[in-house]
Scaffold this motif. Structure first.
Motif, PDB file in Angstrom:
ATOM      1  N   ALA A  63       0.855  -1.184   0.000  1.00 55.25           N
ATOM      2  CA  ALA A  63       0.000   0.000   0.000  1.00 55.25           C
ATOM      3  C   ALA A  63       0.894   1.238   0.000  1.00 55.25           C
ATOM      4  O   ALA A  63       1.869   1.314   0.762  1.00 55.25           O
ATOM      5  CB  ALA A  63      -0.904  -0.002   1.231  1.00 55.25           C
ATOM      6  N   LEU A  64       0.587   2.209  -0.853  1.00 56.12           N
ATOM      7  CA  LEU A  64       1.379   3.434  -0.955  1.00 56.12           C
ATOM      8  C   LEU A  64       0.467   4.617  -0.671  1.00 56.12           C
ATOM      9  O   LEU A  64      -0.548   4.809  -1.353  1.00 56.12           O
ATOM     10  CB  LEU A  64       1.996   3.563  -2.354  1.00 56.12           C
ATOM     11  CG  LEU A  64       2.832   4.821  -2.617  1.00 56.12           C
ATOM     12  CD1 LEU A  64       4.079   4.827  -1.734  1.00 56.12           C
ATOM     13  CD2 LEU A  64       3.236   4.888  -4.089  1.00 56.12           C
ATOM     14  N   VAL A  65       0.827   5.399   0.336  1.00 56.19           N
ATOM     15  CA  VAL A  65       0.040   6.570   0.712  1.00 56.19           C
ATOM     16  C   VAL A  65       0.918   7.815   0.581  1.00 56.19           C
ATOM     17  O   VAL A  65       2.030   7.857   1.122  1.00 56.19           O
ATOM     18  CB  VAL A  65      -0.486   6.457   2.160  1.00 56.19           C
ATOM     19  CG1 VAL A  65      -1.321   7.695   2.519  1.00 56.19           C
ATOM     20  CG2 VAL A  65      -1.313   5.191   2.331  1.00 56.19           C
ATOM     21  N   HIS A  66       0.412   8.808  -0.140  1.00 57.51           N
ATOM     22  CA  HIS A  66       1.113  10.092  -0.269  1.00 57.51           C
ATOM     23  C   HIS A  66       0.509  11.075   0.728  1.00 57.51           C
ATOM     24  O   HIS A  66      -0.716  11.247   0.786  1.00 57.51           O
ATOM     25  CB  HIS A  66       0.982  10.640  -1.687  1.00 57.51           C
ATOM     26  CG  HIS A  66       1.825   9.902  -2.685  1.00 57.51           C
ATOM     27  ND1 HIS A  66       3.138  10.212  -2.936  1.00 57.51           N
ATOM     28  CD2 HIS A  66       1.536   8.836  -3.472  1.00 57.51           C
ATOM     29  CE1 HIS A  66       3.624   9.384  -3.850  1.00 57.51           C
ATOM     30  NE2 HIS A  66       2.675   8.541  -4.184  1.00 57.51           N
ATOM     31  N   TYR A  67       1.382  11.717   1.505  1.00 59.46           N
ATOM     32  CA  TYR A  67       0.968  12.714   2.484  1.00 59.46           C
ATOM     33  C   TYR A  67       1.484  14.087   2.070  1.00 59.46           C
ATOM     34  O   TYR A  67       2.532  14.209   1.419  1.00 59.46           O
ATOM     35  CB  TYR A  67       1.522  12.377   3.869  1.00 59.46           C
ATOM     36  CG  TYR A  67       0.952  11.125   4.496  1.00 59.46           C
ATOM     37  CD1 TYR A  67      -0.238  11.172   5.217  1.00 59.46           C
ATOM     38  CD2 TYR A  67       1.609   9.902   4.377  1.00 59.46           C
ATOM     39  CE1 TYR A  67      -0.761  10.020   5.801  1.00 59.46           C
ATOM     40  CE2 TYR A  67       1.096   8.751   4.965  1.00 59.46           C
ATOM     41  CZ  TYR A  67      -0.089   8.817   5.669  1.00 59.46           C
ATOM     42  OH  TYR A  67      -0.599   7.675   6.248  1.00 59.46           O
ATOM     43  N   ARG A 108       9.304  18.386  -2.495  1.00 58.77           N
ATOM     44  CA  ARG A 108       9.281  19.523  -1.567  1.00 58.77           C
ATOM     45  C   ARG A 108       7.974  19.586  -0.771  1.00 58.77           C
ATOM     46  O   ARG A 108       7.963  20.074   0.359  1.00 58.77           O
ATOM     47  CB  ARG A 108       9.465  20.830  -2.335  1.00 58.77           C
ATOM     48  CG  ARG A 108      10.817  20.943  -3.023  1.00 58.77           C
ATOM     49  CD  ARG A 108      10.906  22.205  -3.855  1.00 58.77           C
ATOM     50  NE  ARG A 108      10.966  23.395  -3.022  1.00 58.77           N
ATOM     51  CZ  ARG A 108      12.098  23.906  -2.527  1.00 58.77           C
ATOM     52  NH1 ARG A 108      13.247  23.320  -2.786  1.00 58.77           N
ATOM     53  NH2 ARG A 108      12.075  24.990  -1.791  1.00 58.77           N
ATOM     54  N   ALA A 109       6.875  19.097  -1.362  1.00 56.42           N
ATOM     55  CA  ALA A 109       5.577  19.257  -0.718  1.00 56.42           C
ATOM     56  C   ALA A 109       4.849  17.946  -0.432  1.00 56.42           C
ATOM     57  O   ALA A 109       3.809  17.960   0.215  1.00 56.42           O
ATOM     58  CB  ALA A 109       4.675  20.151  -1.576  1.00 56.42           C
ATOM     59  N   ARG A 110       5.374  16.794  -0.901  1.00 58.74           N
ATOM     60  CA  ARG A 110       4.689  15.511  -0.708  1.00 58.74           C
ATOM     61  C   ARG A 110       5.679  14.433  -0.320  1.00 58.74           C
ATOM     62  O   ARG A 110       6.841  14.483  -0.702  1.00 58.74           O
ATOM     63  CB  ARG A 110       3.944  15.086  -1.984  1.00 58.74           C
ATOM     64  CG  ARG A 110       2.712  15.917  -2.267  1.00 58.74           C
ATOM     65  CD  ARG A 110       2.093  15.569  -3.621  1.00 58.74           C
ATOM     66  NE  ARG A 110       1.757  14.163  -3.739  1.00 58.74           N
ATOM     67  CZ  ARG A 110       0.686  13.707  -4.383  1.00 58.74           C
ATOM     68  NH1 ARG A 110      -0.170  14.535  -4.941  1.00 58.74           N
ATOM     69  NH2 ARG A 110       0.463  12.422  -4.494  1.00 58.74           N
ATOM     70  N   ILE A 111       5.174  13.473   0.434  1.00 57.26           N
ATOM     71  CA  ILE A 111       6.001  12.336   0.827  1.00 57.26           C
ATOM     72  C   ILE A 111       5.165  11.070   0.705  1.00 57.26           C
ATOM     73  O   ILE A 111       4.007  11.031   1.130  1.00 57.26           O
ATOM     74  CB  ILE A 111       6.550  12.512   2.268  1.00 57.26           C
ATOM     75  CG1 ILE A 111       7.534  11.395   2.614  1.00 57.26           C
ATOM     76  CG2 ILE A 111       5.438  12.606   3.303  1.00 57.26           C
ATOM     77  CD1 ILE A 111       8.365  11.693   3.861  1.00 57.26           C
ATOM     78  N   GLY A 112       5.727  10.046   0.047  1.00 56.50           N
ATOM     79  CA  GLY A 112       5.027   8.785  -0.147  1.00 56.50           C
ATOM     80  C   GLY A 112       5.577   7.720   0.778  1.00 56.50           C
ATOM     81  O   GLY A 112       6.793   7.551   0.882  1.00 56.50           O
ATOM     82  N   VAL A 113       4.690   7.005   1.458  1.00 55.24           N
ATOM     83  CA  VAL A 113       5.093   5.962   2.403  1.00 55.24           C
ATOM     84  C   VAL A 113       4.479   4.633   1.967  1.00 55.24           C
ATOM     85  O   VAL A 113       3.272   4.546   1.716  1.00 55.24           O
ATOM     86  CB  VAL A 113       4.636   6.298   3.837  1.00 55.24           C
ATOM     87  CG1 VAL A 113       5.104   5.224   4.810  1.00 55.24           C
ATOM     88  CG2 VAL A 113       5.171   7.661   4.262  1.00 55.24           C
ATOM     89  N   ALA A 114       5.319   3.608   1.865  1.00 58.15           N
ATOM     90  CA  ALA A 114       4.863   2.263   1.482  1.00 58.15           C
ATOM     91  C   ALA A 114       4.683   1.409   2.734  1.00 58.15           C
ATOM     92  O   ALA A 114       5.570   1.356   3.592  1.00 58.15           O
ATOM     93  CB  ALA A 114       5.870   1.612   0.543  1.00 58.15           C
TER      94      ALA A 114
END
Length: 629
Positions: A63-67, A108-114
């Motif tokens: 699962a990949l969620v972008h914050y 710079r504005a988003r981070i993706g977490v797997a």
């Protein structure tokens, strides 16, 4: 450690020290989470607060969620990047089901977490915090390198040299004699030595002497002979510098490492950028798009009423996973093809055991800034190559070691420093020192040369007298001015408010003298002082002025540099200023003007700083803070 070593005992000791360092990193992160407020953890790069999920998808069966920041805005959390393990938490509530994941991407504005499994609903439906966790990957790679050195053929061939045997050199260079047009005598000799090395050569490069210039030429010549070359360094910034220099020299190079961690100027050289042009990668991208469509369809099926919806959703999810696995295999094939055709591959030392390099060997490995790497990290480069060239300066900043036990045990001694000392003591030098520097006015260079390099450095004629306003060195002594150091609340760093004001005024003088903000840097050994200086100077100076720690500025240079020493106390305590290698870095960054602001009454309790004050007084470069106020 000045003589030959029992290698088995030495490797056992390094393994114990790595374990102590790993435990100290874990302890500090746990302590920071328990002791420091969230705001301070964010300031130290250990956390990201007030994030919201803005996109959900999949990544190779995960699962990949972008914050992103709630309300938009740039992300902080400087130590959280691709590959970092993180935990998702709430600001004011601990949950038993806090999910852990790996950062897969960052902009710079988003981070993706797997995540291995889909995170709970609360982790994607409201504001959350990302907390940095200790990373096992680095430690596993370093420890794995020590094991391979003992067990594998590639490791055992280095045993004699690592135990103290002198390096071996051919009678003649592998290629034609070095072209002397752009190199000084020591640089030509270093190039000749590297070309003759059968196993190892060391290039000692004091500040401004062009060790990276020599390394680039070593790599260029080896690649021109058709030898596969591995170029690496401890930090991403140092690797990116090598990429830029090699590209300027016309060398085709592929840079390993996540694009979010490399400079924009080298993005086109990354493995990802090269792979995107590969036919297999284009097919893989189409498969990923199909898989994501299937997953979206599976969610819709679950939401509908009626029989069979769950089995249909499971079938769609199963097909999506198969497509993602096929896509990953195609991407791996494309990566292997790109790397097999690359004459030069670049990576950080701890990135050498990443999957794309599995099983790949090189004729030559070069390591820049080798004195900033712990020995197990440098060994990862040796394990990949038939011979190696290490370049660095053991009189500048050493490797960063957090654990007092690991530091006392010698983990802070780099492989370069250990071998340099060992062979110098034995009278069998393994390399040579570059002596002509092309950065500093001779009057800035003189003290570090005399204090640390035996007075042997010389300034190239083009820089020897290029100082600003005829007075390239200035020491502003705050003794008696009442500028005392302090420790900010919730911090273990130091700051000095009065000294920061003085440093800011010195910056204003430099700008008034005609320097552009981009030509000036302000540096300090203490992070708290850096933060205070940034606050002061943001309101006074134009954009482009750099303010950073001494450690963060190693390898850099500016026309003018202002240094704030911070320490001012009745006990004469200088803290980690006692490691004079940090001061060596600080006072060798400036090309035309160096201003040092500090409390002479405090720092002169240490012999190195007492000698620096005496040098400034004799050179007519000392001034009281009362005069400069």
């Amino acid at each position: 450690m000045m003589g030959p070593v029992d290698l088995d005992a030495h490797l056992d000791r390094l393994a114990r020290l790595l374990a102590a360092e790993r435990e100290e990193e874990r302890r500090r992160l746990d302590e920071a989470r328990g002791r420091l407020p969230l705001r301070e953890r964010e300031a130290r790069g250990l956390a990201l607060a007030d994030l919201e999920a803005v996109e959900e998808g999949g990544l190779a069966g995960r699962a990949l969620v972008h914050y992103a920041r709630a309300g938009g805005g740039e992300l902080s959390g400087a130590r959280i990047g691709p590959g970092s393990p993180v935990r998702v938490t709430l600001r004011r509530e601990e949950r038993p089901d806090e999910p852990q994941g790996i950062v897969a991407s960052r902009s710079r504005a988003r981070i993706g977490v797997a995540f291995d499994d889909a995170p709970p609903d609360w982790a994607t439906e409201g504001r959350v915090v990302l907390e940095l966790l200790p990373s096992p990957v680095t430690w596993e790679r370093l420890s794995g390198g020590l094991r391979r050195l003992r067990e594998e053929r590639e490791g055992k061939r280095w045993h004699a040299l690592l135990a103290g045997a002198p390096p071996r050199f051919l009678a003649r260079p592998r290629g034609p004699a070095a072209d002397g047009a752009a190199l000084n005598p020591e640089q030509r000799a270093a190039l000749d030595l590297a070309d003759r090395a059968e196993d190892l050569a060391l290039v000692h490069g004091p500040p401004g002497t062009g060790k990276t210039t020599v390394l680039v030429e070593i790599v260029r010549r080896a690649a021109a002979r058709g030898e596969p070359v591995l170029a690496c360094a401890p930090s991403n910034l140092a690797v990116d510098n090598l990429v830029e220099r090699l590209a300027a020299a016309g060398v085709d190079a592929v840079r390993l490492g996540h694009p979010a961690r490399v400079l924009p100027s080298v993005l086109s050289h990354t493995l990802e950028a090269r792979v995107e042009e590969h036919e297999a990668a284009r097919i893989a991208a189409e498969l990923v798009a199909r898989a994501l469509r299937l997953r979206r369809d599976a969610r819709k099926r679950k939401a509908r009423r009626g029989p069979g919806r769950f089995s249909e959703a499971r079938d769609a999810e199963r097909e999506a996973r198969a497509l993602l696995a096929e896509a990953r295999a195609l991407e791996a094939r494309a990566e292997a093809d790109v790397l097999s055709r690359a004459p030069v591959v670049l990576a950080t030392l701890t990135g050498l055991d990443a999957p794309p390099l599995a099983g790949r060997r090189f004729a030559l490995a070069v390591v820049d800034e080798a004195t900033q790497a712990v020995e197990p990290a440098a060994l990862l480069a040796l394990l990949r190559a038939d011979r190696a060239v290490l370049a660095g300066d053991h009189l500048q900043l050493p490797p960063t070691v957090l654990s007092a036990e690991a530091q006392a045990g010698g983990l802070g001694t780099s492989l370069f420093e250990r071998l340099w000392a060992l062979h110098a003591a034995a009278g069998t030098p393994a390399g040579l020192t570059l002596l002509e520097q092309h950065r500093m006015d001779e009057r800035i260079m003189r003290f570090p040369s005399e204090a640390l390099y035996g007075g042997r450095l010389r300034a190239h004629p083009s820089v020897a007298r290029h100082g600003l306003d005829g007075a390239p060195l200035l020491l502003v002594d705050t003794s008696g001015a009442g500028h005392e150091e302090s420790t900010p609340e919730g911090s273990d760093s130091r700051q000095n408010e009065g000294e920061a004001e003085l440093a800011a005024r010195e910056v204003e003088r430099l700008l008034a003298a005609g320097l552009a903000p981009s030509e000036v840097a302000v540096i300090s050994p203490y992070d708290a002082q850096v933060q205070r200086l940034r606050q002061l100077l943001a309101a006074r100076c134009q954009e482009g002025l750099e303010v950073d720690t001494v450690d963060g500025f190693q390898g850099r240079e500016k026309e003018a540099v202002v240094v704030s020493l911070v320490r001012a106390n009745a006990a004469g305590e200088v803290g980690f200023l006692a490691d004079v290698r940090r001061m060596n870095v600080a006072i060798t960054r400036a090309r035309r003007k160096l201003v040092v602001v500090g409390d002479g009454a405090t720092v002169a309790r240490h012999p190195f700083y007492e000698a620096f004050l005496r040098h400034a007084q004799e050179a007519g470069a000392w001034a009281s803070a009362w005069e400069r106020g």
